[in-house]
Enzyme design. Structure first.
Site, PDB file in Angstrom:
ATOM      1  N   CYS A   2       0.857  -1.351  -0.095  1.00  0.00           N
ATOM      2  CA  CYS A   2       0.168   0.022   0.054  1.00  0.00           C
ATOM      3  C   CYS A   2       0.941   1.061  -0.088  1.00  0.00           C
ATOM      4  O   CYS A   2       2.023   1.296   0.260  1.00  0.00           O
ATOM      5  CB  CYS A   2      -0.851  -0.008   1.278  1.00  0.00           C
ATOM      6  SG  CYS A   2      -1.710  -1.479   1.565  1.00  0.00           S
TER       7      CYS A   2
HETATM    8  N1  GLN Z   1      -1.547  -6.756   4.212  1.00  0.00           N
HETATM    9  C1  GLN Z   1      -2.349  -5.594   4.115  1.00  0.00           C
HETATM   10  C2  GLN Z   1      -3.449  -5.935   3.423  1.00  0.00           C
HETATM   11  O1  GLN Z   1      -3.521  -6.801   2.645  1.00  0.00           O
HETATM   12  C3  GLN Z   1      -1.509  -4.381   3.733  1.00  0.00           C
HETATM   13  C4  GLN Z   1      -1.048  -4.325   2.396  1.00  0.00           C
HETATM   14  C5  GLN Z   1      -0.170  -3.350   1.760  1.00  0.00           C
HETATM   15  O2  GLN Z   1       0.520  -2.936   2.267  1.00  0.00           O
HETATM   16  N2  GLN Z   1      -0.146  -3.466   0.508  1.00  0.00           N
HETATM   17  O3  GLN Z   1      -4.461  -5.177   3.398  1.00  0.00           O
END
Ligand code: GLN
Length: 278
Positions: A2
């Site tokens: 994210c």
């Molecule tokens: N693991 C978390 C999710 O799936 C955050 C993912 C991320 O940082 N891309 O929402």
């Protein structure tokens, strides 16, 4: 993984924080520059939280669709004004659901929270962290319990939503007191606890209460832009302003307008506070 951004300072249009600059959070959703191997684009939804003076301290808007497909970003969110905003674009970790309730920010009380990263084997790792917290609470003579059933209250079956169930209990100031005196010590306790059981975790956390921002860097990128009027922490700089500062890995960060503190994340080295030149 994210991308996230937090803003505190002079009031701004909420939508503007998502679209500000040539490399805005919205642009980072389809053309991020610094993903460090954690995915390629951030198209599994987005969310934004903002703070107001009404009866509800913090409100949010979320959508499981890509941020660039949602007209509210141009047509509605710029009509709202707030002194604090926390925005997120999501790239779901493999195996985790793509749904609105899995999109950060997660809210509780006056807090908003986002996690950029992944906790491998999160169910067993977070159960073990809860158990460690419970032992520590008992040793400290507290009546508060940290129970594995807390994880069942997570909004979605994701590492990030479950992590929030732990963190929000550490932030809860109601007696009996939590184990952590400040938001910073809560973040440190949680991240070091997770790393103890899963050293390969990626845990860039971002937390806001409408007046300040707290963050950790553990594997992923984070930069700060601090002026007397505002403070911003962002996964990637949204423009080429020379005042952006890349923050070192394994840091615990606290930002407010005119103030940035960066400490080493590791337990036992908390005195290494460094105020970076602004
Ligand atoms: N693991 C978390 C999710 O799936 C955050 C993912 C991320 O940082 N891309 O929402």
């Amino acid at each position: 993984m994210c991308r996230h951004i937090g803003y505190v300072g002079v009031p701004v249009p909420v939508g503007e924080i998502l679209t500000r600059g040539p490399h805005s959070l919205r642009t980072q959703s389809w053309a991020p520059r610094d993903m460090r191997g954690g995915g390629t684009i951030n198209a599994d939804g987005f969310g934004v939280a903002w703070w107001g003076s009404g009866p509800v301290p913090v409100t949010r808007y979320r959508n499981a669709d890509p941020i660039w497909t949602d007209p509210a970003v141009e047509e509605v969110l710029p009509q709202l004004t707030s002194p604090a905003v926390l925005g997120v674009v999501r790239s779901a970790t493999v195996g985790m659901p793509v749904q609105r309730s899995a999109c950060a920010p997660f809210l509780w009380d006056r807090w908003a929270f986002s996690h950029n990263g992944v906790i491998p084997r999160w169910r067993s790792v977070l159960t073990a962290v809860l158990s460690d917290l419970d032992v520590a609470a008992t040793r400290a003579g507290m009546t508060r319990r940290y129970e594995t059933s807390h994880l069942l209250e997570a909004e979605a079956l994701t590492d990030s939503a479950a992590l929030w169930e732990l963190l929000r209990r550490l932030l809860d100031p109601e007696p009996p007191a939590g184990l952590a005196e400040t938001p910073g010590t809560a973040l440190r306790l949680l991240v070091t606890g997770v790393l103890h059981h899963a050293p390969d975790s990626r845990v860039n956390l971002l937390l806001g209460d409408g007046g300040g921002l707290w963050a950790t860097t553990c594997y992923h990128s984070l930069s700060a832009l601090i002026t007397d009027e505002f403070a911003i922490l962002s996964s990637e700089p949204y423009d080429d302003d020379p005042r952006w500062q890349p923050l070192p890995d394994r840091s615990l960060v606290h930002a407010e307008p005119g103030r940035l503190s960066v400490e080493t994340l590791e337990a036992g080295r908390s005195t290494a506070t460094e105020s970076l030149p602004l």
